[in-house]
Design an enzyme around this catalytic site. Structure first.
Site, PDB file in Angstrom:
ATOM      1  N   SER A  52     -17.103  -4.830 -40.381  1.00 13.53           N
ATOM      2  CA  SER A  52     -18.283  -4.343 -39.670  1.00 13.53           C
ATOM      3  C   SER A  52     -19.433  -4.213 -40.655  1.00 13.53           C
ATOM      4  CB  SER A  52     -17.975  -2.988 -39.025  1.00 13.53           C
ATOM      5  OG  SER A  52     -19.163  -2.332 -38.625  1.00 13.53           O
ATOM      6  N   GLY A 101      -6.365  -8.335 -28.470  1.00 14.78           N
ATOM      7  CA  GLY A 101      -6.919  -9.557 -27.892  1.00 14.78           C
ATOM      8  C   GLY A 101      -7.131  -9.547 -26.393  1.00 14.78           C
ATOM      9  N   GLY A 102      -7.053  -8.394 -25.740  1.00 17.39           N
ATOM     10  CA  GLY A 102      -7.179  -8.370 -24.288  1.00 17.39           C
ATOM     11  C   GLY A 102      -8.386  -7.628 -23.758  1.00 17.39           C
ATOM     12  N   SER A 103      -9.259  -7.145 -24.652  1.00 13.48           N
ATOM     13  CA  SER A 103     -10.453  -6.434 -24.194  1.00 13.48           C
ATOM     14  C   SER A 103     -11.564  -6.586 -25.219  1.00 13.48           C
ATOM     15  CB  SER A 103     -10.150  -4.940 -23.969  1.00 13.48           C
ATOM     16  OG  SER A 103      -9.793  -4.319 -25.189  1.00 13.48           O
ATOM     17  N   ASP A 134       1.768  -1.165 -30.328  1.00 12.26           N
ATOM     18  CA  ASP A 134       0.918  -0.203 -31.015  1.00 12.26           C
ATOM     19  C   ASP A 134       0.833  -0.653 -32.472  1.00 12.26           C
ATOM     20  OD1 ASP A 134      -0.263   1.911 -32.337  1.00 12.26           O
ATOM     21  OD2 ASP A 134       1.043   3.452 -31.492  1.00 12.26           O
ATOM     22  N   TYR A 149     -13.958   5.122 -40.507  1.00 15.61           N
ATOM     23  CA  TYR A 149     -14.160   3.742 -40.048  1.00 15.61           C
ATOM     24  C   TYR A 149     -14.930   2.952 -41.095  1.00 15.61           C
ATOM     25  CZ  TYR A 149     -15.820  -0.067 -36.999  1.00 15.61           C
ATOM     26  OH  TYR A 149     -16.114  -1.288 -36.450  1.00 15.61           O
ATOM     27  N   THR A 167     -15.122   3.637 -44.297  1.00 15.81           N
ATOM     28  CA  THR A 167     -14.226   3.493 -45.439  1.00 15.81           C
ATOM     29  C   THR A 167     -13.239   2.354 -45.233  1.00 15.81           C
ATOM     30  OG1 THR A 167     -14.400   5.849 -45.960  1.00 15.81           O
ATOM     31  CG2 THR A 167     -12.469   4.695 -46.808  1.00 15.81           C
ATOM     32  N   ALA A 168     -12.638   2.301 -44.066  1.00 10.90           N
ATOM     33  CA  ALA A 168     -11.665   1.252 -43.772  1.00 10.90           C
ATOM     34  C   ALA A 168     -12.315  -0.124 -43.806  1.00 10.90           C
ATOM     35  CB  ALA A 168     -11.020   1.504 -42.414  1.00 10.90           C
TER      36      ALA A 168
END
Length: 256
Positions: free
Chosen positions: A147, A20-22, A68, A160, A162-163
């Site tokens: 996405s 949430g910071g970028s 992380d 990416y 696949t996820a």
């Protein structure tokens, strides 16, 4: 005039945002703070300066927790810390992701674990951690960023893609399982958003030209174009919407 819509029911909500910071995440944090929500966010890099900026701008300071998200224990600990500060999480925004480019034949077991952990497993762990509090509170909302890459079958980052397909399946499964608890779970699929990371790493005049040719709306997307959809999914304005994927991409893919 601000383009950010106002949803009065989000005032004083406890909101937890990953990444949430970028990029898009920073605009999401800022948008919820402007609604008067109590916002906590996590990321690996230091978000203190961003919190200072938001506090100066709005008078409402978000809570930054260094984390992380590939560390499941760290996610659970961060959500517990946010709960102690702001009360049980009412809105979870699973936003953090890594769209690092890679080739299928080069992927190792370590690559698989690393990219699936950040792009899929972390979403599940965060949802698992907030759901008991939402059940006790009589409801809540989970928003999973996916996405349009999986809808388009894009090449160049197969893990990416696949996820992101998995995120949509997980969204539907959780929506079905926890709907009786009044917990809504939806996905939000942006198109190509011009974050600083994208501008630094992958944006070229030729790439932009090709992207705009695919879009119905001939303007590039910025992070601020995504926040209205997030706020809508978080608010009671979408109270009977769950298990769905909202697309904000300027009209590249079609649904329905």
């Amino acid at each position: 005039m601000s383009q950010t819509p106002t949803f009065p029911d989000l005032k004083d909500c406890s909101v937890f945002i990953t990444g949430g910071g970028s990029g898009i995440g920073a605009e999401i944090t800022r948008a919820f703070v402007k609604q008067g929500a109590r916002v906590a966010f996590v990321q690996r890099s230091d978000g203190s300066a961003f919190c200072d900026d938001v506090a100066r701008e709005t008078g409402n300071r978000p809570l930054f927790i260094k984390c992380d998200i590939t560390d499941s224990t760290a996610i659970r600990t961060a959500i517990a810390q946010a709960t102690d500060a702001h009360g049980p999480v009412n809105v979870l925004v699973n936003n953090a992701a890594n769209d690092q480019r890679h080739e299928t034949l080069d992927v190792t077991d370590d690559d698989w674990n690393r990219l699936i952990d950040v792009n899929l497993k972390a979403y599940f762990i965060a949802a698992q951690a907030v759901i008991p509090g939402m059940q006790a509170a009589g409801g809540g909302t989970i928003i999973n960023f996916t996405s349009i890459s999986y809808m388009m079958g894009n090449a160049g980052y197969p893990l990416y893609v696949t996820a992101n397909s998995g995120i949509n399946g997980m969204t539907r499964a959780l929506a079905r399982e926890f709907g009786p608890d009044k917990i809504r779970v939806n996905a939000l699929a942006p198109g190509w958003v011009m974050t600083q990371k994208q501008l630094d790493m992958w944006v070229t005049p030729e790439a932009i030209e090709g992207q705009l040719a695919r879009q119905c709306l001939k303007e590039t997307l910025g992070p601020e174009d995504i926040t209205g959809g997030v706020l809508f999914l978080a608010s009671n304005a979408s109270r009977m919407m769950t298990g769905q994927a909202m697309v904000i991409d300027g009209g590249v893919v079609t649904t329905g």
